[in-house]
Design a protein around this motif. Sequence first.
Motif, PDB file in Angstrom:
ATOM      1  N   THR A  10       3.125   6.864  -6.448  1.00  0.00           N
ATOM      2  CA  THR A  10       2.625   6.684  -5.084  1.00  0.00           C
ATOM      3  C   THR A  10       1.322   7.441  -4.887  1.00  0.00           C
ATOM      4  OG1 THR A  10       4.859   6.407  -4.219  1.00  0.00           O
ATOM      5  CG2 THR A  10       3.170   7.061  -2.645  1.00  0.00           C
ATOM      6  N   ILE A  11       0.329   6.759  -4.300  1.00  0.00           N
ATOM      7  CA  ILE A  11      -0.933   7.422  -3.982  1.00  0.00           C
ATOM      8  C   ILE A  11      -1.143   7.528  -2.475  1.00  0.00           C
ATOM      9  CG2 ILE A  11      -2.049   6.860  -6.167  1.00  0.00           C
ATOM     10  CD1 ILE A  11      -3.516   4.570  -4.725  1.00  0.00           C
ATOM     11  N   VAL A  33      -4.330  -1.834  -7.690  1.00  0.00           N
ATOM     12  CA  VAL A  33      -3.589  -1.029  -6.724  1.00  0.00           C
ATOM     13  C   VAL A  33      -2.595  -1.971  -6.056  1.00  0.00           C
ATOM     14  CG1 VAL A  33      -3.710   0.418  -4.661  1.00  0.00           C
ATOM     15  CG2 VAL A  33      -5.546   0.505  -6.359  1.00  0.00           C
TER      16      VAL A  33
END
Length: 61
Positions: A10-11, A33
């Motif tokens: 997770t970003i 992404v």
Amino acid sequence: MENFPENAITIAGNGLGDEMVLIREGASFKPNVYLWLYEMGKLEELVSSFHAIRMVIETWF
């Protein structure tokens, strides 16, 4: 999380369970992404490269 990809990191998240993630492929990450949709248990491509994420982020904020 159910159906969350084991090779994802997770970003960013929206606080409601949806997560912006990168997918690990071997020793590195794919350039794409993805958006992990918590309620649907589904992974969708958000942009084809990390560099393109700036435009997406600017539309969110």
